[in-house]
Design an enzyme around this catalytic site. Structure first.
Site, PDB file in Angstrom:
ATOM      1  N   MET A  30     -17.233 -17.726  16.521  1.00 17.99           N
ATOM      2  CA  MET A  30     -17.106 -18.729  17.593  1.00 17.99           C
ATOM      3  C   MET A  30     -18.471 -19.338  17.898  1.00 17.99           C
ATOM      4  O   MET A  30     -18.668 -19.931  18.972  1.00 17.99           O
ATOM      5  CB  MET A  30     -16.511 -18.094  18.846  1.00 17.99           C
ATOM      6  CG  MET A  30     -15.095 -17.571  18.600  1.00 17.99           C
ATOM      7  SD  MET A  30     -14.086 -17.509  20.094  1.00 17.99           S
ATOM      8  CE  MET A  30     -15.043 -16.398  21.098  1.00 17.99           C
ATOM      9  N   LEU A  33     -24.528 -18.035  17.455  1.00 15.31           N
ATOM     10  CA  LEU A  33     -24.785 -16.993  16.463  1.00 15.31           C
ATOM     11  C   LEU A  33     -26.049 -16.199  16.786  1.00 15.31           C
ATOM     12  O   LEU A  33     -27.029 -16.727  17.297  1.00 15.31           O
ATOM     13  CB  LEU A  33     -24.912 -17.616  15.063  1.00 15.31           C
ATOM     14  CG  LEU A  33     -23.695 -18.401  14.571  1.00 15.31           C
ATOM     15  CD1 LEU A  33     -23.914 -18.873  13.136  1.00 15.31           C
ATOM     16  CD2 LEU A  33     -22.404 -17.598  14.682  1.00 15.31           C
ATOM     17  N   HIS A  37     -24.015 -11.762  13.806  1.00 11.80           N
ATOM     18  CA  HIS A  37     -23.317 -12.716  12.936  1.00 11.80           C
ATOM     19  C   HIS A  37     -24.085 -12.883  11.621  1.00 11.80           C
ATOM     20  O   HIS A  37     -23.485 -12.969  10.538  1.00 11.80           O
ATOM     21  CB  HIS A  37     -23.215 -14.091  13.604  1.00 11.80           C
ATOM     22  CG  HIS A  37     -22.456 -14.113  14.902  1.00 11.80           C
ATOM     23  ND1 HIS A  37     -23.065 -14.311  16.107  1.00 11.80           N
ATOM     24  CD2 HIS A  37     -21.134 -13.976  15.167  1.00 11.80           C
ATOM     25  CE1 HIS A  37     -22.155 -14.309  17.074  1.00 11.80           C
ATOM     26  NE2 HIS A  37     -20.977 -14.097  16.526  1.00 11.80           N
ATOM     27  N   GLN A 148     -17.468  -4.617  13.153  1.00 12.95           N
ATOM     28  CA  GLN A 148     -16.843  -3.448  13.790  1.00 12.95           C
ATOM     29  C   GLN A 148     -17.049  -3.478  15.296  1.00 12.95           C
ATOM     30  O   GLN A 148     -16.382  -2.759  16.027  1.00 12.95           O
ATOM     31  CB  GLN A 148     -17.437  -2.159  13.211  1.00 12.95           C
ATOM     32  CG  GLN A 148     -16.911  -1.858  11.822  1.00 12.95           C
ATOM     33  CD  GLN A 148     -17.691  -0.766  11.126  1.00 12.95           C
ATOM     34  OE1 GLN A 148     -18.699  -0.278  11.649  1.00 12.95           O
ATOM     35  NE2 GLN A 148     -17.258  -0.393   9.948  1.00 12.95           N
ATOM     36  N   ASP A 150     -16.008  -5.573  17.286  1.00 11.79           N
ATOM     37  CA  ASP A 150     -14.691  -5.860  17.862  1.00 11.79           C
ATOM     38  C   ASP A 150     -13.678  -5.006  17.103  1.00 11.79           C
ATOM     39  O   ASP A 150     -12.954  -5.493  16.233  1.00 11.79           O
ATOM     40  CB  ASP A 150     -14.385  -7.352  17.732  1.00 11.79           C
ATOM     41  CG  ASP A 150     -15.386  -8.183  18.512  1.00 11.79           C
ATOM     42  OD1 ASP A 150     -15.242  -8.289  19.731  1.00 11.79           O
ATOM     43  OD2 ASP A 150     -16.353  -8.691  17.905  1.00 11.79           O
ATOM     44  N   LEU A 184     -25.427  -6.581  20.238  1.00 12.63           N
ATOM     45  CA  LEU A 184     -25.598  -8.026  20.349  1.00 12.63           C
ATOM     46  C   LEU A 184     -24.239  -8.662  20.600  1.00 12.63           C
ATOM     47  O   LEU A 184     -23.239  -8.268  19.997  1.00 12.63           O
ATOM     48  CB  LEU A 184     -26.199  -8.594  19.061  1.00 12.63           C
ATOM     49  CG  LEU A 184     -27.615  -8.146  18.713  1.00 12.63           C
ATOM     50  CD1 LEU A 184     -28.128  -8.952  17.521  1.00 12.63           C
ATOM     51  CD2 LEU A 184     -28.565  -8.302  19.875  1.00 12.63           C
ATOM     52  N   SER A 186     -22.590 -12.718  22.010  1.00 14.73           N
ATOM     53  CA  SER A 186     -22.869 -14.059  22.540  1.00 14.73           C
ATOM     54  C   SER A 186     -22.801 -14.036  24.060  1.00 14.73           C
ATOM     55  O   SER A 186     -23.466 -14.811  24.737  1.00 14.73           O
ATOM     56  CB  SER A 186     -21.856 -15.057  21.985  1.00 14.73           C
ATOM     57  OG  SER A 186     -21.828 -14.969  20.575  1.00 14.73           O
TER      58      SER A 186
HETATM   59  P1  AMP Z   1     -17.486 -13.951  17.724  1.00 14.94           P
HETATM   60  O1  AMP Z   1     -18.290 -15.163  17.392  1.00 14.94           O
HETATM   61  O2  AMP Z   1     -17.983 -13.208  18.922  1.00 14.94           O
HETATM   62  O3  AMP Z   1     -16.011 -14.215  17.735  1.00 14.94           O
HETATM   63  O4  AMP Z   1     -17.724 -12.940  16.524  1.00 14.94           O
HETATM   64  C1  AMP Z   1     -17.599 -13.338  15.190  1.00 14.94           C
HETATM   65  C2  AMP Z   1     -17.737 -12.122  14.328  1.00 14.94           C
HETATM   66  O5  AMP Z   1     -19.018 -11.512  14.551  1.00 14.94           O
HETATM   67  C3  AMP Z   1     -16.687 -11.045  14.636  1.00 14.94           C
HETATM   68  O6  AMP Z   1     -16.224 -10.494  13.418  1.00 14.94           O
HETATM   69  C4  AMP Z   1     -17.466 -10.037  15.457  1.00 14.94           C
HETATM   70  O7  AMP Z   1     -16.949  -8.729  15.357  1.00 14.94           O
HETATM   71  C5  AMP Z   1     -18.837 -10.132  14.794  1.00 14.94           C
HETATM   72  N1  AMP Z   1     -19.891  -9.616  15.682  1.00 14.94           N
HETATM   73  C6  AMP Z   1     -20.083  -9.923  16.989  1.00 14.94           C
HETATM   74  N2  AMP Z   1     -21.125  -9.209  17.484  1.00 14.94           N
HETATM   75  C7  AMP Z   1     -21.592  -8.434  16.475  1.00 14.94           C
HETATM   76  C8  AMP Z   1     -22.648  -7.471  16.359  1.00 14.94           C
HETATM   77  N3  AMP Z   1     -23.428  -7.157  17.390  1.00 14.94           N
HETATM   78  N4  AMP Z   1     -22.841  -6.868  15.158  1.00 14.94           N
HETATM   79  C9  AMP Z   1     -22.037  -7.171  14.097  1.00 14.94           C
HETATM   80  N5  AMP Z   1     -21.028  -8.069  14.142  1.00 14.94           N
HETATM   81  C10 AMP Z   1     -20.807  -8.689  15.315  1.00 14.94           C
END
Ligand code: AMP
Length: 284
Positions: A30, A33, A37, A148, A150, A184, A186
């Site tokens: 989303m 980044l 990400h 992982q 989420d 980490l 967003s």
């Molecule tokens: P989002 O943009 O928050 O929807 O996340 C996009 C992808 O990044 C999802 O697969 C999340 O699980 C992954 N993600 C979010 N935060 C982290 C993190 N701290 N470490 C690894 N992957 C993450």
């Protein structure tokens, strides 16, 4: 690196990469980044020859009182991170490109979507499953990378591919953390400096649970209570759940088993954060 906002543009780029014999990887995000990400994109670049990152703040996975409007949108910085991490194409469509106004069909996930996150965010995982299915149908990747971080989402995406026969290999990547353990996210951008310090209690509670499970003195129920005690002891932190579950079904465990996952959700001020930790234990 190419970018595009239309399905035709990304589909043409993917088709041309595929006809050259490339394996296609997809990293759905989303945006806003960060290094978490970035690690997913780098992993995708190791596993595939042509990496498509998608950036789309998906309205159907936000509840009416959630932060869809205020969710951070930082496209320029995001594109820079994508270049550094080795992406080949960034697909960043508008809402109108993804959702028909008169749309009639969406996915409905079963029980796995109703516990934990699903309980406080009804409909969230239906929105997640629908957008991921749509992105898979647009990009047609061979592999897709998810965090992982989420944990429940990752389990649901694996079920999506299994139950609807998407020929996509799902790879889960470890959570990237700050030095003090904070995962980490967003949404960390919403935290004040003080709240940011309080938020480390989620990670401390995960570590406490792991230690207490390994010590084998307390029952899992008592360990859950200890986690909640630690979480509420931090000012401005309101835990939603702190639990130990089976990694596949995400059902709460009463007894220790070889593989377990600790799941935590808590509000720090107005910001809702989640985190988790896998625990492996020799039993018997
Ligand atoms: P989002 O943009 O928050 O929807 O996340 C996009 C992808 O990044 C999802 O697969 C999340 O699980 C992954 N993600 C979010 N935060 C982290 C993190 N701290 N470490 C690894 N992957 C993450």
């Amino acid at each position: 690196m190419q970018t595009g906002t239309t399905t035709t543009k990304v589909q043409m780029a993917v088709a041309s990469a595929r006809s050259a014999g490339n394996r296609i990887g997809c990293v759905p995000t989303m945006g806003a980044l960060h290094a978490g990400h970035k690690s997913l994109i780098e992993r995708a670049a190791q596993e595939a020859d042509f990496v498509v990152v998608t950036i789309f703040v998906n309205p159907t996975q936000f509840g009416p009182d959630e932060d869809f409007g205020s969710y951070p949108r930082t496209l320029e910085e995001d594109l820079e991170i994508c270049v550094q991490a080795g992406a080949d194409f960034v697909f960043h469509p508008s809402n109108g490109v993804i959702y028909e106004e008169n749309r009639q069909v969406q996915l409905c996930v079963g029980e796995l979507a109703r516990r934990w996150e699903g309980e406080s965010r009804p409909g969230h995982f239906d929105g997640v499953a629908t957008i991921v299915a749509k992105l898979f149908n647009i990009v047609l990747p061979d592999i897709a990378i998810f965090g992982q971080k989420d944990y429940q989402q990752l389990a649901i995406i694996k079920s999506l591919c299994r139950d609807l026969n998407f020929p996509v290999e799902i790879i889960g990547c470890p959570t990237v953390r700050e030095e003090d353990g904070l995962a980490l996210s967003s949404r960390n951008a919403y935290l004040s400096e003080k709240q940011r310090a309080h938020a480390t209690v989620l990670y401390r509670a995960l570590c406490l649970a792991e230690k207490l499970v390994q010590d084998a003195q307390l029952s899992l129920k008592e360990i859950r209570e200890k986690m909640l005690e630690l979480l509420v002891s931090e000012s401005g932190v309101i835990p939603e759940y702190a639990t130990i579950v089976d990694p596949n079904t995400l059902e709460m465990l009463d007894e220790r088993q070889q593989e377990m996952v600790v799941l935590i959700a808590a509000k720090v001020g107005e910001t809702r954060l989640i985190d988790n930790r896998e625990i492996f234990q020799q039993v018997g």
